[in-house]
Design an enzyme around this catalytic site. Structure first.
Site: not given
Length: 228
Positions: A31, A101, A107, A125
């Site tokens: 995304t 990932g 992140e 999700k």
């Protein structure tokens, strides 16, 4: 509607959350790939991007975006108003499981460094309770078996993600079976163990805004008093 279409819709909606001309924090995943492409098509929107993975950085450079170093941006006293990223699962309190990932550590660093966390997802999700997706935990290789033992003591069933080394040179354990009734507490507990770099729970610092794409459009879930 095709999942890629929904991802693209959420990514496009995130452009409206940006501060014109500012640095943008960018996560990782399919995304986010859509968001990077949308941002690259509108280059004046951002001075540059700070990326949570080498994969995202390569895509941003290919699109003509300036990829910046987080330390240099912060050392210069420059604010990063918005961080845009996806999630593997997100609940109604905007708490997430991330790390599918293997970019969870960077992140989480970027989520802490930026004023607002804008999460972009498709409706698949969204969950009532976290835990169907296995919890990623990034570990220093030397500590793998130590951490595995502690996760098992909590009722978890950890498995080494075969063939995966993070951008930080570490390993990923994917853990099923944990009790995620209080995800913020569990996040704090796991991240207190020696050898754990990051747990893929984003509950202590949840998203500030969630953009959820569905066939009938993109829903924006804001938070009153969100940072920034």
């Amino acid at each position: 509607m095709h999942p890629d279409t929904l991802k693209r819709a959420a990514a496009r909606a995130a452009l409206d959350e940006l501060v014109e001309g500012a640095v943008v924090g960018v996560g990782s995943g399919s995304t986010v790939d859509c968001f990077v492409d949308e941002l690259a098509a509108r280059l004046p929107r951002a001075r540059g991007v700070v990326c949570a993975s080498e994969r995202t950085a390569a895509r941003a450079r290919a699109g003509g975006l300036a990829v910046l170093d987080l330390n240099e941006v912060l050392a210069a006293g420059e604010a990063i108003p918005v961080y845009v990223d996806g999630a593997d699962e997100i609940d109604g309190c905007r708490r997430m499981i991330k790390g599918g990932g293997a970019a969870l550590t960077r992140e989480k660093i970027l989520a802490a460094a930026c004023a607002r966390f804008v999460c972009i997802v498709d409706r698949s999700k969204c969950v009532e309770r976290l835990g169907a997706f296995p919890l990623p935990v990034e570990v220093v290789p030397m500590a793998r078996e130590l951490v595995i033992g502690r996760l098992r003591a909590l009722g978890g069933a950890p498995q080494l993600r075969a063939g995966v080394i993070t951008d930080n040179g570490n390993e990923i354990l994917d853990v099923r079976g944990l009790d995620l009734q209080d995800p913020a507490h569990l996040e704090t507990v796991i991240e207190s163990w020696p050898g754990v770099v990051t747990a893929g729970l984003f509950a202590v610092r949840p998203a500030d805004v969630v953009l959820t794409a569905a066939p009938d459009g993109v829903e924006r879930q804001p938070v009153t008093g969100a940072r920034g």
